[in-house]
Every structure is written in C-alpha cells, then in structure tokens.
Design a protein around this motif. Structure first.
Motif, PDB file in Angstrom:
ATOM      1  N   GLY A   1       6.580 -23.685   1.642  1.00 54.18           N
ATOM      2  CA  GLY A   1       5.139 -24.602   1.298  1.00 54.18           C
ATOM      3  C   GLY A   1       4.323 -23.399   0.454  1.00 54.18           C
ATOM      4  O   GLY A   1       3.843 -23.724  -0.630  1.00 54.18           O
ATOM      5  N   LYS A   2       4.060 -22.220   1.007  1.00 51.78           N
ATOM      6  CA  LYS A   2       3.485 -21.000   0.232  1.00 51.78           C
ATOM      7  C   LYS A   2       4.185 -19.979   0.504  1.00 51.78           C
ATOM      8  O   LYS A   2       4.780 -19.634   1.813  1.00 51.78           O
ATOM      9  N   LEU A   3       4.586 -19.258  -0.605  1.00 44.94           N
ATOM     10  CA  LEU A   3       5.365 -18.038  -0.644  1.00 44.94           C
ATOM     11  C   LEU A   3       4.817 -16.906   0.004  1.00 44.94           C
ATOM     12  O   LEU A   3       3.919 -16.507  -0.402  1.00 44.94           O
ATOM     13  N   ASP A   4       5.525 -16.471   1.001  1.00 39.91           N
ATOM     14  CA  ASP A   4       5.030 -15.213   1.638  1.00 39.91           C
ATOM     15  C   ASP A   4       6.115 -14.065   1.302  1.00 39.91           C
ATOM     16  O   ASP A   4       7.326 -14.147   1.594  1.00 39.91           O
ATOM     17  N   VAL A   5       5.586 -13.166   0.328  1.00 35.68           N
ATOM     18  CA  VAL A   5       6.697 -12.348  -0.235  1.00 35.68           C
ATOM     19  C   VAL A   5       7.162 -11.373   0.733  1.00 35.68           C
ATOM     20  O   VAL A   5       8.428 -11.082   0.547  1.00 35.68           O
ATOM     21  N   VAL A   6       6.628 -10.920   1.819  1.00 43.46           N
ATOM     22  CA  VAL A   6       7.052  -9.945   2.691  1.00 43.46           C
ATOM     23  C   VAL A   6       8.068 -10.658   3.594  1.00 43.46           C
ATOM     24  O   VAL A   6       9.158 -10.068   3.834  1.00 43.46           O
ATOM     25  N   ALA A   7       7.727 -11.654   4.145  1.00 44.95           N
ATOM     26  CA  ALA A   7       8.575 -12.327   5.093  1.00 44.95           C
ATOM     27  C   ALA A   7       9.972 -12.901   4.346  1.00 44.95           C
ATOM     28  O   ALA A   7      11.141 -12.788   4.825  1.00 44.95           O
ATOM     29  N   THR A   8       9.526 -13.245   3.018  1.00 46.84           N
ATOM     30  CA  THR A   8      10.817 -13.717   2.244  1.00 46.84           C
ATOM     31  C   THR A   8      11.794 -12.761   1.948  1.00 46.84           C
ATOM     32  O   THR A   8      13.099 -12.698   1.852  1.00 46.84           O
ATOM     33  N   ALA A   9      11.252 -11.460   1.654  1.00 46.19           N
ATOM     34  CA  ALA A   9      12.020 -10.172   1.279  1.00 46.19           C
ATOM     35  C   ALA A   9      12.888  -9.885   2.592  1.00 46.19           C
ATOM     36  O   ALA A   9      14.109  -9.469   2.407  1.00 46.19           O
TER      37      ALA A   9
END
Length: 364
Positions: free
Chosen positions: A120-128
C-alpha cells in the motif's frame, strides 16, 4: 471555462505522490537492491536491473539442448507473521525456495528468478530487507535475480501490508528430466528433513496461535529460547544443490517437494498410475513444532499429514541398488536423510499414499 482553467493555482495541483504513490521511493529502492542483484550473477546473465526486460543466454550457461522449466509461487499467509512481528529477513528465502524447489523436482537447474512485491505504501528499508533475503536465497541456489516489479497500490493494501510472488525459470538437458522412467514397486523412498513448517498451512497455524492466546513475542512452547514468531518464521529449506547432485549422478528416479497437500498429496504426483508409496510414520521423529500444533489445535494425525510437511520437506525415490549412494551424496551436501518407505503396487482410483499406524505413531 478558460477562466476556470487559468484560475487554478499551483497550490491546487495534484501529483502522483498526493495519490499515495511515491516514484522517488521506488527509484531509491531500485538503487538499494542493484548490488544485491549483481551479487547473484551467474553464467548466462546478460543484463542488470532497470531495463524493460531481462536477458539470459542459455548457451553461455552451458546448455546444448535444454528443456526450460518455469514455476511461480508465493508465501501464503506466513507473510502475516512477518508483517505482524516486523521480521522480514527470511520471508524472501521462503519465496525463492517455494519456486526453486519445484524446479529441481523436474531435474532442472534454476537459472533466474524474478519477484513481484506489492504494497500500500512503499517502505524502502523494509522492502530492501525482504529483497536481500530473496537475493541470498538466489545465491545459495545458483540462481540469478535478474528483475522484478514493485507495485505501490494505496487503497488495495493497508499501510504496512505487502504481498509477494516469485517466478523462476530453470533448464535441464533433454532426456535428463525427472521423474525418470522406470519407477517400480520395491524402489526406496528417502525423506529429507525440513526446516520447520516451511510455507504451507499457515492459515491453520495462525488460527491455532490465535486460539492459544499466545502472542508472537511469547516464548515458543517447543523452543522457549526463541519467540513464537521467530520460530514459525524459520525459512523453507533450499534443496537445490543437494538434489541436483544426486540427480546428475544418476542416483535418483524422482523427487517430490512437500508443499500444499503435505505428505499425503505430493509424493504420488511423481508415480505412474499403477503405483503407490507406503511411508512408515515412525521412521523419523515428528519435530516439536508439529507436535505442539497437533496438540494445541486438536488436529488429527491424518489432517496434519495432509496439511504440513511434518518434518519431511522433500521425498526422494531411488532404486534399491542406488539408495545408499544417494544417501551419501545428499548427506555430503548437508541434508539430514532417513529411509522412510517404499514404492508398492497401487491403483489409480485408490489412495496412492499409505501411512500405516499414523494415528498411533503421532499421538504418543
């Protein structure tokens, strides 16, 4: 109308970011994961991230007359435990394993992998962190991470939620595919130990946990030195290199990845219609996580075997005169192996997996 258009001030303009999609965050993620993808490069990889498509050169990978094998899979509701606990390090390993383990049962070497990440909303740290797990599993499997898609979809997913899908392509030289012809009654069935629940049956797992009243940060009842959430998130085991070694040595006839459908549904998938598999449920110890789920949830033994891997993540079928050699190869590659059964005569219209004494073996 012209006056209305001209009166629109910059303060009233609307951007894609205002709608909930942050292109800059997406670009930052791509830059963050480029080194992870580069670390998975292997012979045949022909391009980096960022293009409209990815190229792979089969000839450069060493294949002369390859048959391509493709798989796609997800992680299921195990994702909810990763999301609820904020533990994202290994869920990408599950994603890769669910795909590449299905490739190897066809005798195929995984060549490349692509992922789809939606949120829904990109969390760059968690996604990485998630993609770092994907890259690590690709590297362990000899598989190049050559691309993927990140979709930010506000309104479809709640903030913090995400979903994953994976796509893997492998190759096997023509004539070397699994299962091989000639599986017959009397063949030996080996079991390779799992690493826990892997990535199937988590809707039932989460129901049992909810009914128990335990939180994911509570000590795991079967492993109090760790939390319940961490114990359940133990990643799916990667069986690629060990099983490929045994297959290339000509020591095995067939493999079955124990995923949805558990021990009951998966092994017969590699058999001719006139054969069945008989498994001795006392041949290996039921891992404590499954004993707890069974007791806490009041789950019958047959339902456990139809839902979970119950400690056996991969089934191997070998001729009697090759079984010991296969065991040596698999053990040398790091697997825990036990002889769990045999191939027996069967019928296409009957149950093609038999586990005599199951209820007594697992209720003790």
């Amino acid at each position: 109308m012209e006056d209305a258009i001209n009166s629109r001030s910059p303060a009233n303009t609307t951007s894609y970011r205002d709608a909930g999609v942050d292109i800059d965050a997406g670009n930052a993620l791509v830059e963050a994961i480029k080194p992870l993808a580069r670390a998975t490069a292997r012979p045949g990889t022909a391009a980096g991230l960022g293009g409209f498509g990815a190229l792979f050169d089969l000839r450069a990978a060493g294949y002369r007359d390859p048959v391509l094998v493709a798989t796609t899979d997800g992680v299921g509701t195990k994702l909810k435990i990763a999301i609820d606990t904020g533990r994202h390090e290994t869920i990408g390993v599950d994603l890769v394993a669910m795909c590449v383990n299905d490739l190897v049962v066809q005798g195929a070497e995984p060549l490349f992998f692509l992922d789809y990440f939606a949120t829904g909303k990109l969390d760059v740290v968690a996604t990485a962190v998630v993609i770092a797990g994907i890259a690590a599993a690709c590297a362990q499997s000899g598989c190049a991470l050559i691309g993927g898609e990140t979709a930010e979809m506000p309104g479809l997913y709640r903030v913090g939620d995400y979903d994953l899908a994976g796509f893997a392509v492998g190759a096997v030289e023509r004539g070397q595919e699994l299962p091989r012809p000639g599986i017959s009654a009397g063949d030996v069935v080996l079991g390779l130990a799992s690493n826990g629940v892997h990535s199937n049956g988590f809707s039932l797992v989460r129901r049992i946990v909810a009914d128990s009243g335990l939180g994911f940060e509570a000590p795991a009842p079967w492993a109090p030195e760790t939390t319940l959430g961490a114990a359940l998130l133990a990643p799916t085991r990667l069986y690629v290199k060990s099983c490929l070694a045994a297959a290339r040595a000509g020591q095995i006839k067939g493999l079955a990845h124990i995923t949805g459908g558990g021990l009951i549904e998966n092994p017969p998938r590699v058999l001719p219609d006139d054969l069945a598999i008989e498994i001795d449920p006392t041949a290996w110890p039921l891992p404590p996580v499954f004993g707890w789920l069974m007791r806490q949830g009041g789950v019958p033994a047959h339902e456990m075997a139809r839902t979970f891997n119950c400690g056996i993540g991969m089934i191997v079928v070998a001729a009697p005169d090759q079984a010991e050699a296969a065991v040596r190869t698999l053990v040398e590659a790091g697997e825990r192996v036990c002889r769990i059964g045999r191939v027996v005569p069967g019928r296409a219209d009957a149950s093609r997996l038999v586990m005599p004494g199951l209820e007594q073996a697992w209720s003790a």
